[in-house]
Design a protein around this motif. Structure first.
Motif, PDB file in Angstrom:
ATOM      1  N   ALA A 103       0.820  -1.218   0.000  1.00  0.00           N
ATOM      2  CA  ALA A 103       0.000   0.000   0.000  1.00  0.00           C
ATOM      3  C   ALA A 103       0.851   1.265   0.000  1.00  0.00           C
ATOM      4  CB  ALA A 103      -0.924  -0.009   1.222  1.00  0.00           C
ATOM      5  N   GLU A 104       1.951   1.263   0.731  1.00  0.00           N
ATOM      6  CA  GLU A 104       2.802   2.458   0.811  1.00  0.00           C
ATOM      7  C   GLU A 104       3.402   2.803  -0.552  1.00  0.00           C
ATOM      8  OE1 GLU A 104       6.903   3.986   3.037  1.00  0.00           O
ATOM      9  OE2 GLU A 104       5.986   2.078   3.606  1.00  0.00           O
ATOM     10  N   ARG A 105       3.885   1.781  -1.249  1.00  0.00           N
ATOM     11  CA  ARG A 105       4.529   2.018  -2.542  1.00  0.00           C
ATOM     12  C   ARG A 105       3.529   2.352  -3.643  1.00  0.00           C
ATOM     13  NH1 ARG A 105       8.558  -3.258  -2.148  1.00  0.00           N
ATOM     14  NH2 ARG A 105       9.822  -2.481  -0.392  1.00  0.00           N
ATOM     15  N   GLU A 106       2.293   1.922  -3.473  1.00  0.00           N
ATOM     16  CA  GLU A 106       1.266   2.220  -4.477  1.00  0.00           C
ATOM     17  C   GLU A 106       1.153   3.724  -4.747  1.00  0.00           C
ATOM     18  OE1 GLU A 106      -0.826   0.543  -6.337  1.00  0.00           O
ATOM     19  OE2 GLU A 106      -1.021  -1.493  -5.522  1.00  0.00           O
ATOM     20  N   GLN A 107       1.523   4.530  -3.756  1.00  0.00           N
ATOM     21  CA  GLN A 107       1.368   5.978  -3.881  1.00  0.00           C
ATOM     22  C   GLN A 107       2.329   6.587  -4.889  1.00  0.00           C
ATOM     23  OE1 GLN A 107       1.259   7.916   0.017  1.00  0.00           O
ATOM     24  NE2 GLN A 107       0.691   5.979   0.959  1.00  0.00           N
ATOM     25  N   PHE A 108       3.477   5.925  -5.130  1.00  0.00           N
ATOM     26  CA  PHE A 108       4.457   6.518  -6.048  1.00  0.00           C
ATOM     27  C   PHE A 108       5.019   5.547  -7.080  1.00  0.00           C
ATOM     28  CE2 PHE A 108       6.732   5.081  -2.265  1.00  0.00           C
ATOM     29  CZ  PHE A 108       7.834   4.413  -2.783  1.00  0.00           C
ATOM     30  N   VAL A 109       4.583   4.294  -7.049  1.00  0.00           N
ATOM     31  CA  VAL A 109       5.068   3.291  -7.999  1.00  0.00           C
ATOM     32  C   VAL A 109       3.945   2.866  -8.935  1.00  0.00           C
ATOM     33  CG1 VAL A 109       6.010   0.961  -8.290  1.00  0.00           C
ATOM     34  CG2 VAL A 109       6.838   2.409  -6.416  1.00  0.00           C
ATOM     35  N   GLN A 110       4.245   2.849 -10.228  1.00  0.00           N
ATOM     36  CA  GLN A 110       3.345   2.259 -11.222  1.00  0.00           C
ATOM     37  C   GLN A 110       3.816   0.833 -11.449  1.00  0.00           C
ATOM     38  OE1 GLN A 110       0.882   4.394 -12.694  1.00  0.00           O
ATOM     39  NE2 GLN A 110      -0.048   2.460 -13.300  1.00  0.00           N
ATOM     40  N   TYR A 111       3.014  -0.137 -11.045  1.00  0.00           N
ATOM     41  CA  TYR A 111       3.424  -1.535 -11.167  1.00  0.00           C
ATOM     42  C   TYR A 111       3.163  -2.038 -12.584  1.00  0.00           C
ATOM     43  CZ  TYR A 111       4.117  -1.676  -6.169  1.00  0.00           C
ATOM     44  OH  TYR A 111       4.586  -1.428  -4.913  1.00  0.00           O
ATOM     45  N   VAL A 112       4.179  -2.657 -13.167  1.00  0.00           N
ATOM     46  CA  VAL A 112       4.097  -3.175 -14.527  1.00  0.00           C
ATOM     47  C   VAL A 112       4.234  -4.693 -14.448  1.00  0.00           C
ATOM     48  CG1 VAL A 112       5.161  -3.168 -16.814  1.00  0.00           C
ATOM     49  CG2 VAL A 112       5.047  -1.054 -15.488  1.00  0.00           C
ATOM     50  N   GLY A 113       3.223  -5.402 -14.931  1.00  0.00           N
ATOM     51  CA  GLY A 113       3.193  -6.846 -14.813  1.00  0.00           C
ATOM     52  C   GLY A 113       1.920  -7.251 -14.073  1.00  0.00           C
ATOM     53  N   PRO A 114       1.979  -8.386 -13.356  1.00  0.00           N
ATOM     54  CA  PRO A 114       3.182  -9.177 -13.093  1.00  0.00           C
ATOM     55  C   PRO A 114       3.521 -10.111 -14.253  1.00  0.00           C
ATOM     56  CG  PRO A 114       1.308 -10.201 -12.026  1.00  0.00           C
ATOM     57  CD  PRO A 114       0.795  -8.933 -12.661  1.00  0.00           C
ATOM     58  N   ILE A 115       4.797 -10.476 -14.322  1.00  0.00           N
ATOM     59  CA  ILE A 115       5.202 -11.454 -15.326  1.00  0.00           C
ATOM     60  C   ILE A 115       4.999 -12.866 -14.801  1.00  0.00           C
ATOM     61  CG2 ILE A 115       6.826  -9.909 -16.483  1.00  0.00           C
ATOM     62  CD1 ILE A 115       9.071 -11.410 -14.948  1.00  0.00           C
ATOM     63  N   SER A 116       4.813 -13.004 -13.488  1.00  0.00           N
ATOM     64  CA  SER A 116       4.556 -14.318 -12.899  1.00  0.00           C
ATOM     65  C   SER A 116       4.108 -14.109 -11.459  1.00  0.00           C
ATOM     66  CB  SER A 116       5.825 -15.185 -12.915  1.00  0.00           C
ATOM     67  OG  SER A 116       6.823 -14.617 -12.083  1.00  0.00           O
ATOM     68  N   GLU A 117       3.620 -15.168 -10.859  1.00  0.00           N
ATOM     69  CA  GLU A 117       3.382 -15.203  -9.429  1.00  0.00           C
ATOM     70  C   GLU A 117       4.241 -16.309  -8.844  1.00  0.00           C
ATOM     71  OE1 GLU A 117      -0.701 -15.539  -8.405  1.00  0.00           O
ATOM     72  OE2 GLU A 117      -1.054 -13.391  -8.610  1.00  0.00           O
ATOM     73  N   GLN A 118       4.895 -16.012  -7.740  1.00  0.00           N
ATOM     74  CA  GLN A 118       5.835 -16.960  -7.162  1.00  0.00           C
ATOM     75  C   GLN A 118       5.567 -17.140  -5.675  1.00  0.00           C
ATOM     76  OE1 GLN A 118       9.401 -14.772  -8.254  1.00  0.00           O
ATOM     77  NE2 GLN A 118       9.791 -16.153  -9.958  1.00  0.00           N
ATOM     78  N   VAL A 119       5.806 -18.350  -5.203  1.00  0.00           N
ATOM     79  CA  VAL A 119       5.775 -18.602  -3.764  1.00  0.00           C
ATOM     80  C   VAL A 119       7.097 -18.126  -3.191  1.00  0.00           C
ATOM     81  CG1 VAL A 119       5.684 -20.347  -1.964  1.00  0.00           C
ATOM     82  CG2 VAL A 119       4.222 -20.558  -3.983  1.00  0.00           C
ATOM     83  N   LYS A 120       7.034 -17.107  -2.366  1.00  0.00           N
ATOM     84  CA  LYS A 120       8.230 -16.549  -1.726  1.00  0.00           C
ATOM     85  C   LYS A 120       7.966 -16.471  -0.228  1.00  0.00           C
ATOM     86  CE  LYS A 120      11.104 -15.465  -5.139  1.00  0.00           C
ATOM     87  NZ  LYS A 120      12.529 -15.857  -5.186  1.00  0.00           N
TER      88      LYS A 120
END
Length: 248
Positions: free
Chosen positions: A94-111
């Protein structure tokens, strides 16, 4: 006839000028994040599927990429200020949503979020056990909400895995919270240190693998579309396979 040739020449010149204007060299940040992002310490050569994927997308869109090796915390600040165009593998919160435009995702991973202690140290069997520990965390990294927002824990903030690994060995911290186990283990290997273990407790986590661009970046929509095409036609999987990796 002469007027026709002049008209065609002007159209061609206009096309070439338009292409030259639209083509951009995009600034991108890179960091050592095995196995998806690798920096050779002896040659400073960069490699890995996340680099290849975004470079291919940029090339198909008529752009090129200029890479810099930058600590992730500084990359976040550069995304906020617009000084950099692309940062691979930015976890969404949520914090990064304010200044980051997310491109993707290229995949989903178990991390899964792991905790690592010394082999002779106390095991962590539940979240509550963390209260008794000094926990090494990486500056600017998002782990999981409960942990990130818990101000009662004793967190020791450092810049990278290099310092985290050495602080654990020197007993300056009791545990390390880990998003990328491979990167930390690479540092332990360099140190020839094997006196560590993963704790019983971990936080199950599945994340989208995104590239970050500054909010409202003029090329973010084009990159989103191009990466979606590369996912759909299997090109992302092919690039991961080249490194002996799976995109999932």
């Amino acid at each position: 006839m002469f007027k026709h040739y002049v008209h065609c020449a002007l159209l061609l010149l206009g096309t070439l000028m338009s292409s030259a204007i639209s083509a951009q060299t995009l600034k991108a940040d890179f960091r050592h994040r095995p196995p998806e992002m690798l920096v050779d310490s002896s040659t400073n050569q960069l490699s890995g599927p996340l680099k290849d994927i975004i470079e291919e997308a940029a090339q198909q869109l008529g752009h090129s990429i200029e890479w810099s090796v930058v600590p992730f915390a500084r990359s976040l600040n550069s995304l906020k200020s617009g000084e950099t165009d692309i940062v691979p593998r930015v976890i969404r919160n949520a914090e990064r949503e304010q200044f980051v435009q997310y491109v993707g995702p290229i995949s989903e991973q178990v991390k899964n979020i792991m905790f690592v202690t010394r082999s002779d140290g106390q095991d962590v069997k539940s979240y509550g056990d963390l209260q008794a520990m000094n926990i090494g965390v990486k500056r600017g990294t998002a782990y999981f909400d409960q942990f990130d927002q818990d101000n009662t824990l004793r967190k020791v903030v450092v810049n990278d895995d290099f310092n985290l690994a050495r602080m654990l060995e020197a007993k300056r911290i009791d545990a390390i919270v880990v998003l990328d186990m491979g990167a930390l283990e690479s540092e332990f290997k360099v140190m020839n240190y094997s006196g560590y273990r993963a704790t019983s407790y971990f936080y199950p986590n599945r994340i989208g693998n995104f590239y970050g661009m500054p909010k409202n970046h003029p090329l973010s929509a084009a990159f989103s579309q191009k990466l979606a095409e590369m996912v759909k036609n299997g090109r992302v999987t092919e690039i991961y396979s080249k490194y002996g990796l799976s995109a999932e």
